[in-house]
Design a protein around this motif. Structure first.
Motif, PDB file in Angstrom:
ATOM      1  N   VAL A  25       0.842  -1.202   0.000  1.00 14.01           N
ATOM      2  CA  VAL A  25       0.000   0.000   0.000  1.00 14.01           C
ATOM      3  C   VAL A  25       0.875   1.249   0.000  1.00 14.01           C
ATOM      4  CG1 VAL A  25      -1.723   1.319   1.285  1.00 14.01           C
ATOM      5  CG2 VAL A  25      -1.929  -1.167   1.105  1.00 14.01           C
ATOM      6  N   VAL A  26       1.943   1.245   0.825  1.00 16.15           N
ATOM      7  CA  VAL A  26       2.866   2.385   0.847  1.00 16.15           C
ATOM      8  C   VAL A  26       3.412   2.645  -0.557  1.00 16.15           C
ATOM      9  CG1 VAL A  26       5.095   3.233   1.691  1.00 16.15           C
ATOM     10  CG2 VAL A  26       3.528   2.087   3.263  1.00 16.15           C
ATOM     11  N   MET A  27       3.935   1.594  -1.179  1.00  8.79           N
ATOM     12  CA  MET A  27       4.515   1.759  -2.505  1.00  8.79           C
ATOM     13  C   MET A  27       3.453   2.094  -3.533  1.00  8.79           C
ATOM     14  SD  MET A  27       7.404  -1.269  -2.502  1.00  8.79           S
ATOM     15  CE  MET A  27       8.172  -0.659  -4.021  1.00  8.79           C
ATOM     16  N   GLY A  28       2.282   1.492  -3.385  1.00  9.73           N
ATOM     17  CA  GLY A  28       1.209   1.782  -4.320  1.00  9.73           C
ATOM     18  C   GLY A  28       0.700   3.202  -4.206  1.00  9.73           C
ATOM     19  N   MET A  29       0.745   3.777  -2.991  1.00  9.41           N
ATOM     20  CA  MET A  29       0.323   5.165  -2.811  1.00  9.41           C
ATOM     21  C   MET A  29       1.310   6.124  -3.455  1.00  9.41           C
ATOM     22  SD  MET A  29      -2.548   5.219  -1.115  1.00  9.41           S
ATOM     23  CE  MET A  29      -2.613   6.924  -0.640  1.00  9.41           C
ATOM     24  N   VAL A  30       2.578   5.722  -3.569  1.00  8.17           N
ATOM     25  CA  VAL A  30       3.629   6.626  -4.044  1.00  8.17           C
ATOM     26  C   VAL A  30       3.926   6.430  -5.526  1.00  8.17           C
ATOM     27  CG1 VAL A  30       6.021   7.353  -3.732  1.00  8.17           C
ATOM     28  CG2 VAL A  30       4.634   6.749  -1.734  1.00  8.17           C
ATOM     29  N   PHE A  99      -8.592  18.827   8.574  1.00  6.35           N
ATOM     30  CA  PHE A  99      -7.829  17.852   7.800  1.00  6.35           C
ATOM     31  C   PHE A  99      -8.751  16.807   7.200  1.00  6.35           C
ATOM     32  CE2 PHE A  99      -5.972  13.612   7.661  1.00  6.35           C
ATOM     33  CZ  PHE A  99      -4.999  13.815   6.694  1.00  6.35           C
ATOM     34  N   ALA A 100      -9.659  16.264   8.030  1.00  8.40           N
ATOM     35  CA  ALA A 100     -10.571  15.235   7.531  1.00  8.40           C
ATOM     36  C   ALA A 100     -11.422  15.777   6.390  1.00  8.40           C
ATOM     37  CB  ALA A 100     -11.454  14.734   8.670  1.00  8.40           C
ATOM     38  N   TRP A 101     -11.898  16.996   6.551  1.00  7.07           N
ATOM     39  CA  TRP A 101     -12.688  17.628   5.499  1.00  7.07           C
ATOM     40  C   TRP A 101     -11.857  17.806   4.229  1.00  7.07           C
ATOM     41  CZ3 TRP A 101     -17.225  18.980   3.592  1.00  7.07           C
ATOM     42  CH2 TRP A 101     -17.277  19.980   2.628  1.00  7.07           C
ATOM     43  N   SER A 102     -10.632  18.266   4.392  1.00 10.98           N
ATOM     44  CA  SER A 102      -9.765  18.510   3.238  1.00 10.98           C
ATOM     45  C   SER A 102      -9.400  17.206   2.534  1.00 10.98           C
ATOM     46  CB  SER A 102      -8.486  19.231   3.676  1.00 10.98           C
ATOM     47  OG  SER A 102      -8.796  20.485   4.219  1.00 10.98           O
ATOM     48  N   ARG A 103      -9.134  16.169   3.327  1.00  9.11           N
ATOM     49  CA  ARG A 103      -8.825  14.880   2.705  1.00  9.11           C
ATOM     50  C   ARG A 103     -10.036  14.349   1.942  1.00  9.11           C
ATOM     51  NH1 ARG A 103      -5.736  10.025   5.763  1.00  9.11           N
ATOM     52  NH2 ARG A 103      -3.936  11.109   4.903  1.00  9.11           N
ATOM     53  N   PHE A 104     -11.222  14.548   2.521  1.00  8.33           N
ATOM     54  CA  PHE A 104     -12.448  14.081   1.869  1.00  8.33           C
ATOM     55  C   PHE A 104     -12.776  14.896   0.625  1.00  8.33           C
ATOM     56  CE2 PHE A 104     -17.086  15.078   1.725  1.00  8.33           C
ATOM     57  CZ  PHE A 104     -17.494  13.904   1.119  1.00  8.33           C
ATOM     58  N   ALA A 105     -12.755  16.233   0.765  1.00  9.96           N
ATOM     59  CA  ALA A 105     -13.228  17.101  -0.311  1.00  9.96           C
ATOM     60  C   ALA A 105     -12.145  17.522  -1.287  1.00  9.96           C
ATOM     61  CB  ALA A 105     -13.874  18.358   0.301  1.00  9.96           C
ATOM     62  N   VAL A 106     -10.869  17.420  -0.874  1.00 12.83           N
ATOM     63  CA  VAL A 106      -9.789  17.935  -1.721  1.00 12.83           C
ATOM     64  C   VAL A 106      -8.732  16.861  -1.994  1.00 12.83           C
ATOM     65  CG1 VAL A 106      -8.009  19.705  -1.985  1.00 12.83           C
ATOM     66  CG2 VAL A 106     -10.138  20.260  -0.808  1.00 12.83           C
ATOM     67  N   ILE A 107      -8.018  16.429  -0.943  1.00 14.21           N
ATOM     68  CA  ILE A 107      -6.776  15.680  -1.135  1.00 14.21           C
ATOM     69  C   ILE A 107      -7.030  14.316  -1.776  1.00 14.21           C
ATOM     70  CG2 ILE A 107      -4.764  14.705   0.002  1.00 14.21           C
ATOM     71  CD1 ILE A 107      -5.121  16.871   2.183  1.00 14.21           C
ATOM     72  N   PHE A 108      -7.794  13.462  -1.108  1.00 14.64           N
ATOM     73  CA  PHE A 108      -8.012  12.123  -1.648  1.00 14.64           C
ATOM     74  C   PHE A 108      -8.884  12.140  -2.886  1.00 14.64           C
ATOM     75  CE2 PHE A 108      -7.112   8.643   1.711  1.00 14.64           C
ATOM     76  CZ  PHE A 108      -5.778   9.018   1.717  1.00 14.64           C
ATOM     77  N   SER A 298      -3.116   1.609  -9.817  1.00 12.18           N
ATOM     78  CA  SER A 298      -2.590   1.067  -8.569  1.00 12.18           C
ATOM     79  C   SER A 298      -2.737   2.071  -7.435  1.00 12.18           C
ATOM     80  CB  SER A 298      -1.120   0.677  -8.751  1.00 12.18           C
ATOM     81  OG  SER A 298      -0.521   0.361  -7.515  1.00 12.18           O
ATOM     82  N   VAL A 299      -2.341   3.323  -7.703  1.00 18.88           N
ATOM     83  CA  VAL A 299      -2.477   4.351  -6.673  1.00 18.88           C
ATOM     84  C   VAL A 299      -3.939   4.647  -6.399  1.00 18.88           C
ATOM     85  CG1 VAL A 299      -1.797   6.663  -5.963  1.00 18.88           C
ATOM     86  CG2 VAL A 299      -0.292   5.327  -7.402  1.00 18.88           C
ATOM     87  N   LEU A 300      -4.744   4.671  -7.458  1.00 20.29           N
ATOM     88  CA  LEU A 300      -6.176   4.891  -7.273  1.00 20.29           C
ATOM     89  C   LEU A 300      -6.766   3.809  -6.378  1.00 20.29           C
ATOM     90  CD1 LEU A 300      -8.820   6.306  -7.893  1.00 20.29           C
ATOM     91  CD2 LEU A 300      -8.924   5.073 -10.072  1.00 20.29           C
ATOM     92  N   ASN A 301      -6.348   2.562  -6.595  1.00 21.47           N
ATOM     93  CA  ASN A 301      -6.819   1.468  -5.745  1.00 21.47           C
ATOM     94  C   ASN A 301      -6.382   1.671  -4.299  1.00 21.47           C
ATOM     95  OD1 ASN A 301      -7.999  -1.321  -5.511  1.00 21.47           O
ATOM     96  ND2 ASN A 301      -5.935  -1.772  -4.820  1.00 21.47           N
ATOM     97  N   ALA A 302      -5.126   2.100  -4.095  1.00 23.49           N
ATOM     98  CA  ALA A 302      -4.632   2.347  -2.738  1.00 23.49           C
ATOM     99  C   ALA A 302      -5.408   3.482  -2.077  1.00 23.49           C
ATOM    100  CB  ALA A 302      -3.142   2.665  -2.773  1.00 23.49           C
ATOM    101  N   LEU A 303      -5.741   4.520  -2.855  1.00 17.77           N
ATOM    102  CA  LEU A 303      -6.525   5.624  -2.312  1.00 17.77           C
ATOM    103  C   LEU A 303      -7.897   5.152  -1.843  1.00 17.77           C
ATOM    104  CD1 LEU A 303      -5.713   8.482  -4.852  1.00 17.77           C
ATOM    105  CD2 LEU A 303      -5.196   8.499  -2.407  1.00 17.77           C
TER     106      LEU A 303
END
Length: 450
Positions: A25-30, A99-108, A298-303
């Motif tokens: 997962v670490v490698m897949g995220m990167v 942070f949770a809001w930003s990860r939900f609405a922006v980052i992830f 792969s990264v999309l799956n990890a996300l």
């Protein structure tokens, strides 16, 4: 020693993941599309081979220091919320909610949409597709991977291991292509370009925005810290995964320069495809295009694996979001939270397609906010050591507090460079969405008031 404050009683994920699964997962995220797209932009900014290799090496060092910081935080505060838990302990509930809001609405959400665009853009090299078709296929891939992960965390991580193996093979193939060209005594490609200006501090800073985009994502694996079999497994996964990634990225960039030359790299929008085509012809180009698409997915799956977990954790602290604070014990996933996260990703795919700048729109949208919170997480290591010295820490960052402060300073520098890069319009949208988080939280609190 005292243990860290316990998570909410609803927090009951099972510790079923091995070091290998967590490292995947670490490698897949990167390892995603970044390493196949950003080297061109770095070469345009820096111009010289030495400066390019130094910048990528520094990026790897910063990312490795960051992984060490997250290893301490994850071991001391294992939680499905990852950064959400760290920031709540260090800065309080308001910062954690934002942070949770930003990860939900922006980052992830933006990262998922970005990667879907990249995967489809590369597949379009083999099967021509219009804008609408690309958006529909990208959305279909998000839905397909979501369905896969809703079958259970073990199913999702098994698929992740297979896709990460393909990522590694693709990067090693680039090194093999460069070695083949060297063995055949084929000189680097000669491309006529305008003279590059001398490397400046501003240019180096801009290059680090792209480089750290390629290295980014390791922090998101901390959301699995409550599901690995032991805290040490998370430490090994973060450290080992980032060491391997740095080595692979250095191989890939050496291969680009050796096979294409700096001018060829700077002028190629798809350097991996150009290198493989030069070494092995159309068959090599087709193979790497497929691999890049798989890397993006792969990264999309990890996300998707980790994406709903922060929302799930934040929902436990907000009574109005109780419907999202449900954990499917039989599958080991926060089902409702993942579905809501997927819905936002699909909306952003539609926005990116409508703007006509899918990939670029998502980069502008997420970069400043991502580096703001990563800076805060780096500082959280120092703050929590001082504020909660009795918490048991199975792993501690070496050379404390030097390394956490270096990581926080590096993140702050990339934050500044990303603000300069996206400009006022990008910052207005990105930070405007962050401010909206305050409004949403106020509305949620009012909704449950008697």
């Amino acid at each position: 020693m005292n243990s860290a404050p316990e998570p909410s009683p609803h927090h009951q994920p099972k510790r079923v993941l091995s070091t290998t699964a967590a490292a995947a997962v670490v490698m897949g995220m990167v390892i995603g599309a970044g390493i196949f797209r950003t080297p061109q932009l770095v070469a345009q900014s820096l111009g010289g081979e030495g400066a390019l290799m130094l910048a990528w090496a520094l990026g790897g060092v910063f990312a490795l220091i960051g992984a060490l910081c997250y290893a301490e935080l994850s071991a001391a505060y294992p939680d499905t919320g990852g950064d959400y838990r760290f920031l709540r302990e260090a800065f309080g509930g308001d910062a954690a909610w934002l942070f949770a809001w930003s990860r939900f609405a922006v980052i992830f959400s933006a990262s998922g949409a970005l990667l879907a665009f990249v995967g489809i853009d590369y597949l379009a090299e083999l099967v021509p597709m219009g804008t609408l078709t690309r958006a529909l296929v990208a959305g279909g891939m998000v839905i397909l991977l979501t369905a896969l992960n809703l079958r259970g965390v073990q199913t999702g991580t098994r698929a992740q291991i297979a896709m990460v193996a393909m990522d590694v093979a693709a990067l090693l193939a680039l090194g093999g292509a460069a070695l083949w060209l060297a063995w055949q005594r084929i000189a680097p490609q000669q491309v006529a370009t305008a003279a590059m200006p001398p490397v400046s501090l501003a240019a180096f800073g801009q290059s680090m925005v792209f480089i750290m985009l390629a290295y980014g994502g390791f922090n998101d694996a901390s959301t699995l810290s409550a599901e690995v079999r032991s805290p040490r497994d998370m430490t090994r996964a973060l450290f080992g995964g980032m060491v391997l990634i740095t080595a692979l990225y250095m191989i890939a960039n050496w291969a680009y320069v050796r096979g294409l030359g700096m001018a060829g790299l700077a002028s190629s929008e798809a350097p991996a495809a150009a290198l493989m085509a030069r070494a092995f012809g159309p068959a090599g180009e087709t193979a790497i295009v497929v691999c890049v698409a798989i890397a993006a997915f792969s990264v999309l799956n990890a996300l998707i694996i980790v994406g709903g977990r922060t929302l799930y954790t934040a929902a436990e602290d907000e009574p109005a979001l109780a419907a999202l604070a449900q954990w499917d014990q039989s599958k080991g996933v926060p089902r409702a939270a993942i579905l809501v996260q997927t819905a936002v990703e699909l909306a952003l795919i539609a926005w990116g397609a409508a703007s006509g700048r899918g990939f670029a729109t998502m980069v502008d949208y997420l970069s400043p906010i991502y580096w703001l919170f990563l800076t805060m997480s780096g500082l959280a290591v120092v703050i929590l050591r001082r504020r909660q010295p009795d918490v048991e820490r199975p792993y501690k960052v070496p050379l404390y507090p030097v390394l956490p402060l270096i990581f926080a300073a590096a993140c702050a520098g990339v934050l500044y460079s990303s603000v300069v890069y996206v400009g006022w319009s990008g910052c207005l949208i990105s930070f405007g969405m962050l401010a909206l988080g305050f409004v949403v939280r106020t509305a949620l609190r009012l909704a449950v008031r008697p």
